[in-house]
Scaffold this active site. Structure first.
Site, mmCIF file in Angstrom:
data_model
loop_
_atom_site.group_PDB
_atom_site.id
_atom_site.type_symbol
_atom_site.label_atom_id
_atom_site.label_comp_id
_atom_site.label_asym_id
_atom_site.label_seq_id
_atom_site.Cartn_x
_atom_site.Cartn_y
_atom_site.Cartn_z
ATOM 1 N N ARG A 36 0.929 -1.433 0.291
ATOM 2 C CA ARG A 36 0.041 -0.090 -0.283
ATOM 3 C C ARG A 36 0.664 0.981 -0.676
ATOM 4 N NH1 ARG A 36 -4.933 -1.897 3.639
ATOM 5 N NH2 ARG A 36 -6.072 -2.873 2.029
ATOM 6 N N LYS A 207 -20.835 -15.615 0.564
ATOM 7 C CA LYS A 207 -22.480 -15.768 1.086
ATOM 8 C C LYS A 207 -23.454 -14.941 -0.513
ATOM 9 C CE LYS A 207 -21.836 -15.982 6.232
ATOM 10 N NZ LYS A 207 -21.630 -14.853 6.929
ATOM 11 N N GLY A 357 -11.723 -8.263 -1.388
ATOM 12 C CA GLY A 357 -10.789 -8.353 -0.538
ATOM 13 C C GLY A 357 -9.855 -9.591 -1.204
ATOM 14 N N GLY A 380 -14.412 -3.580 1.374
ATOM 15 C CA GLY A 380 -15.736 -3.214 1.422
ATOM 16 C C GLY A 380 -16.120 -1.694 0.462
HETATM 17 P P1 ADP Z 1 -14.756 -11.177 -1.367
HETATM 18 O O1 ADP Z 1 -13.861 -11.403 -0.864
HETATM 19 O O2 ADP Z 1 -13.545 -11.553 -2.787
HETATM 20 O O3 ADP Z 1 -15.887 -10.237 -1.920
HETATM 21 P P2 ADP Z 1 -16.028 -13.019 0.318
HETATM 22 O O4 ADP Z 1 -14.941 -12.409 1.182
HETATM 23 O O5 ADP Z 1 -17.113 -13.276 -0.190
HETATM 24 O O6 ADP Z 1 -14.887 -13.047 -1.358
HETATM 25 O O7 ADP Z 1 -15.159 -15.171 0.340
HETATM 26 C C1 ADP Z 1 -14.528 -15.371 -0.684
HETATM 27 C C2 ADP Z 1 -14.300 -16.987 0.229
HETATM 28 O O8 ADP Z 1 -15.724 -17.473 -0.492
HETATM 29 C C3 ADP Z 1 -13.125 -17.829 0.558
HETATM 30 O O9 ADP Z 1 -12.440 -18.122 1.836
HETATM 31 C C4 ADP Z 1 -13.568 -18.735 0.253
HETATM 32 O O10 ADP Z 1 -12.944 -19.765 0.637
HETATM 33 C C5 ADP Z 1 -15.117 -19.145 0.173
HETATM 34 N N1 ADP Z 1 -15.696 -20.093 -0.838
HETATM 35 C C6 ADP Z 1 -15.830 -20.097 -2.139
HETATM 36 N N2 ADP Z 1 -16.838 -21.236 -2.375
HETATM 37 C C7 ADP Z 1 -16.752 -21.722 -1.618
HETATM 38 C C8 ADP Z 1 -17.599 -22.392 -1.091
HETATM 39 N N3 ADP Z 1 -18.032 -23.797 -2.576
HETATM 40 N N4 ADP Z 1 -17.736 -23.841 -0.003
HETATM 41 C C9 ADP Z 1 -17.382 -22.636 0.957
HETATM 42 N N5 ADP Z 1 -16.636 -21.246 1.157
HETATM 43 C C10 ADP Z 1 -16.312 -20.963 -0.216
HETATM 44 MG MG MG Z 2 -13.726 -11.518 2.093
#
Ligand code: ADP
Ligand code: MG
Length: 400
Positions: A36, A207, A357, A380
């Protein structure tokens, strides 16, 4: 309207207040990685090479009690910055008062000053008063009084109204975006407001509930939305399919039904999955089409889905990716994310944008980051931007 950028300013001889994102991982005074700080260099260098006096403000971690302060001092950051710039940097171990004001008065054109962690202001005399993160109007006004112009280059906090971004800006005649901020506005803002079509969004991650705002907003704008990751199986459940032990948000199944109805064939779900007996890299696993068998959980999209997604992506002109396709942290379930990441890297005629992230971490871990048009620096903030929300930190930047 386009936003004012640091390159539009005449900074010569001016005291340039700069909100940067120096929120680096730090432990026992040792910086874990300085990405950063490095990322902020172009804007800092621009200001000092054009004869401005750079006065840098940033937060570092969360300060909730006095004891948090020593471990979250900006001093090591100022030292690292000095090494990176290869010139002296003045560190002022306070966020207000005579010592700071005198140090600023003593700056020559081209000098750099770093003040203490802005979140030290969140705790006064042992009390959690949140002057910085609650955007105390007096604090923003005071900081604004220390400079002539304001440059905001901290996209990561743009979704928050803090004294060091919105507070300063609202007391300044002119606020400009730094180069990092400008890039976020151009790419994420551009994709959301005025994308070149076909516009395809790839949404994954854990989620549905985290991504519902993004799905909603992009349904109105994208030509296709490809769904992967854990949220897939809440959609599967909504369609009455079997999901085994896969991740599911039971209270979001109705919402998922509504989205499916509204989206029609715009929303594409994976047709196959890599399923495992346990949430473990070494668990027995296999690829299945459609329903997830009893006793298994789906941890990645399968090869058929990857091919189907690539078929949609190959003609895209704008691609936004948020959320990994599977549990990429475990090598046996990283393939879907890896394949999609590699494929996006080959799309030379498309604007490819990654936000989030974990998605950013995945792209970096896979070594394909430099193939993308834009990797967002804010988790975020990029999520809220993709949701179509007005980010207060950006709204506070002057129009051109
Ligand atoms: P970002 O930070 O890019 O917005 P998220 O925080 O929404 O992404 O999601 C990332 C997490 O989702 C990772 O830790 C990953 O392991 C988990 N994940 C992805 N696919 C699955 C799955 N099929 N079952 C459980 N967890 C999952
Ligand atoms: Mg995340």
């Amino acid at each position: 309207m386009a936003k004012l950028t640091v390159s539009d300013l005449d900074v010569k001889g001016k005291k340039v207040l700069m909100r940067v994102d120096f929120n680096v991982p730090i432990k026992d005074g040792v910086i874990g990685n300085d990405n950063r700080i490095v990322a902020a260099l172009p804007t800092i260098k621009y200001v000092i090479e054009n004869g401005g006096k750079a006065i840098l403000l940033s937060h570092l971690g969360r300060v909730k009690k006095e004891e948090d302060k020593p471990g979250l001092s900006m001093r090591p950051v100022a030292e690292r910055l000095s090494n990176l710039l290869n010139k002296p940097v003045t560190f002022v171990p306070t966020t207000e008062g005579k010592q700071l004001e005198d140090a600023i008065d003593g700056l020559n054109d081209g000098d750099v000053l770093v003040m203490e962690n802005t979140r030290y202001e969140d705790v006064k005399d042992g009390e959690y008063v949140k002057r910085e993160s609650g955007n105390d109007p007096e604090l923003g006004k005071y900081w604004a009084s220390l400079g002539d112009v304001f440059v905001n280059d901290a996209f990561g906090t743009a979704h928050r109204s803090h004294a060091s971004n919105v507070g300063i800006a609202s007391n300044m005649a002119q606020t400009a975006a730094g180069f990092l901020m400008e890039k976020e506005i151009t790419f994420i803002g551009g994709a959301v407001d005025n994308p070149e079509h076909p516009f395809v969004a790839i949404l994954g991650g854990a989620k549905v509930s985290d991504k519902i705002g993004v799905i909603d907003n992009l349904l109105a704008k994208a030509d296709k939305i490809l769904i992967g990751g854990g949220m897939t199986y809440t959609f599967y459940a909504a369609k009455g399919m079997k999901i085994g032990n896969s991740l599911v948000e039971k209270d979001k199944i109705d919402l998922a039904k509504e989205i499916l109805d509204k989206a029609g064939d715009k929303l594409v779900l994976p047709s196959d999955s890599v399923v495992a007996e346990k949430f473990d890299n070494d668990a027995a696993h296999k690829t299945v089409e459609g329903d997830i068998p009893d006793g298994y959980m789906a941890l990645d999209i399968g090869p058929k889905s990857v091919a189907e997604f690539e078929d949609v992506l190959k003609d895209a002109k704008t691609v936004v990716w948020n959320g990994p396709m599977g549990v990429f942290e475990m090598s046996n379930y990283a393939e879907g994310t890896l394949e999609i990441g590699k494929f996006l890297g080959t799309l030379k005629d498309a604007k490819t944008i990654v936000g989030g992230g974990d998605s950013t971490a995945a792209v970096q871990q896979l070594g394909v980051a430099d193939q993308f048009s834009h990797i967002s620096t804010g988790g975020g903030a990029s999520l809220e931007y993709l949701e179509g929300k007005t980010l207060p930190g950006i709204a506070a930047i002057s129009d051109k």
